[in-house]
Design a protein around this motif. Structure first.
Motif, PDB file in Angstrom:
ATOM      1  N   GLY A 163     -12.092   4.716  -5.640  1.00 34.14           N
ATOM      2  CA  GLY A 163     -11.621   5.237  -4.363  1.00 34.14           C
ATOM      3  C   GLY A 163     -12.736   5.534  -3.397  1.00 34.14           C
ATOM      4  N   HIS A 187      -8.144   2.962  -3.771  1.00 40.04           N
ATOM      5  CA  HIS A 187      -7.468   3.868  -2.862  1.00 40.04           C
ATOM      6  C   HIS A 187      -8.454   4.441  -1.853  1.00 40.04           C
ATOM      7  N   THR A 230      -3.307  10.004   1.012  1.00 38.14           N
ATOM      8  CA  THR A 230      -3.992   9.031   0.164  1.00 38.14           C
ATOM      9  C   THR A 230      -3.252   7.702   0.229  1.00 38.14           C
ATOM     10  N   ILE A 268      -8.718  -0.893   2.217  1.00 40.46           N
ATOM     11  CA  ILE A 268      -8.326  -0.344   0.919  1.00 40.46           C
ATOM     12  C   ILE A 268      -8.476  -1.472  -0.087  1.00 40.46           C
ATOM     13  N   VAL A 326       0.854  -1.188   0.000  1.00 45.10           N
ATOM     14  CA  VAL A 326       0.000   0.000   0.000  1.00 45.10           C
ATOM     15  C   VAL A 326       0.891   1.239   0.000  1.00 45.10           C
ATOM     16  N   ARG A 331      -8.772   8.035   0.409  1.00 46.20           N
ATOM     17  CA  ARG A 331      -8.235   9.380   0.606  1.00 46.20           C
ATOM     18  C   ARG A 331      -8.792   9.970   1.892  1.00 46.20           C
ATOM     19  N   VAL A 338      -2.914   3.924  -1.512  1.00 44.33           N
ATOM     20  CA  VAL A 338      -3.203   3.228  -2.768  1.00 44.33           C
ATOM     21  C   VAL A 338      -2.787   1.772  -2.641  1.00 44.33           C
ATOM     22  N   ASN A 339      -3.735   0.866  -2.868  1.00 47.50           N
ATOM     23  CA  ASN A 339      -3.468  -0.570  -2.825  1.00 47.50           C
ATOM     24  C   ASN A 339      -3.028  -1.032  -4.210  1.00 47.50           C
TER      25      ASN A 339
END
Length: 226
Positions: free
Chosen positions: A126, A112, A69, A107, A49, A114, A71-72
Motif C-alpha cells: 500500500g 491499495h 482506502t 493504485i 477498485v 490510503r 483497494v485494487n
C-alpha cells in the motif's frame, strides 16, 4: 449540496450506545468522555477498485478531511506486462462542494492507497497519502455524496458520513479537536492537541513507492541472471 438525512437521527432509535475508550488512533493516551454511536464509513465494492470506510472528518461545519482506502482487486495475469492491471484515480468530486484533489493517483494491482492523516503506515502493498480537503454546506452528522472516477469503469459515488474530529477520528482534520458534549456543557472552547506527523506526504509517499518498486525489480533481475 445534496445531503441525506442526518445520520444522528437515523441511528437514534435502536442503536447500541458505547462509551469510547481512550484515544489510540493518534498514538496518544487522550481520553474522551463523549458517549456516542460509532458510525462506520461508506463502502462501495461495485467496481474493480473498492472504496472502503470513506468518511469526512470535520472540526466544524463546512469543511473537513476525506479519509478513505482504495483497494485494487485486479492482478497481473500471466504474460501481461507489469502495470497492466494498475488503476488510476483521476478525479474526486462532491455535488455542491469542493474537493481539493490533484490526480491522477495510481493504485497498483493487488495494492491499495490510503488517504489518511494517521501516523501508522500501510504494509508494503500500500501507499499512504494525506487526507483530502473538502468544503461545502455540510454539517457534522450529514451524509455527503462523494464521487470517485477511475481511468476504467463507472464512477463510484458513496454517501460519506461527516464525523467529528475527536475520539477515534481525532487529528484527521488537524490538531484543533471538535468539542465533545461535556466540553460544550462546561462551556469549554475547542482545544488543541499535538498530533503526530502523518505517515507520508504525497511527494514522499509516491517517491518511496517508486523506490521500492525499482528495488524489487532490481532484485528480480539479479535473481534471473544467476
Amino acid at each position: 449540496m445534496k445531503l441525506r438525512t442526518r445520520f444522528a437521527r437515523a441511528t437514534a432509535v435502536g442503536a447500541l450506545v458505547l462509551l469510547t475508550p481512550a484515544l489510540t488512533s493518534c498514538g496518544m493516551d487522550f481520553a474522551t468522555d463523549k458517549v456516542y454511536t460509532p458510525a462506520p464509513g461508506a463502502n462501495d465494492r461495485s467496481e474493480r477498485v473498492d472504496v472502503l470506510n470513506a468518511v469526512i472528518v470535520a472540526t466544524a461545519d463546512g469543511s473537513g478531511t476525506l479519509v478513505t482506502t482504495l483497494v485494487n482487486n485486479d492482478v497481473v495475469q500471466a504474460g501481461e506486462p507489469s502495470g497492466s492491471a494498475d488503476r488510476e484515480l483521476t478525479t474526486i468530486t462532491s455535488e455542491g462542494g469542493t474537493v481539493e484533489f490533484t490526480g491522477p493517483v495510481t493504485i497498483k494491482a493487488a495494492g491499495h492507497v490510503r488517504f489518511s492523516n494517521d501516523p501508522v503506515t500501510s504494509d508494503r502493498d500500500g501507499i499512504d497519502l494525506p487526507g483530502i480537503r473538502v468544503t461545502g454546506s455540510f454539517k457534522i452528522g450529514d451524509f455527503v455524496p462523494v464521487t470517485l472516477q477511475f481511468n476504467e469503469g463507472e464512477p463510484v459515488t458513496v454517501e460519506a458520513p461527516v464525523v467529528p474530529n475527536n475520539g477515534h477520528w481525532a487529528c484527521q482534520d488537524g490538531p484543533e479537536l471538535t468539542p465533545n458534549h461535556l466540553d460544550e456543557y462546561a462551556h469549554h472552547e475547542p482545544h488543541t492537541v499535538t498530533c503526530p506527523e502523518p505517515a507520508g506526504t504525497t511527494e514522499e509517499a509516491i517517491q518511496a513507492d517508486a523506490d521500492a518498486e525499482a528495488e524489487a525489480n532490481a532484485d528480480a533481475s539479479g535473481t534471473e541472471s544467476e
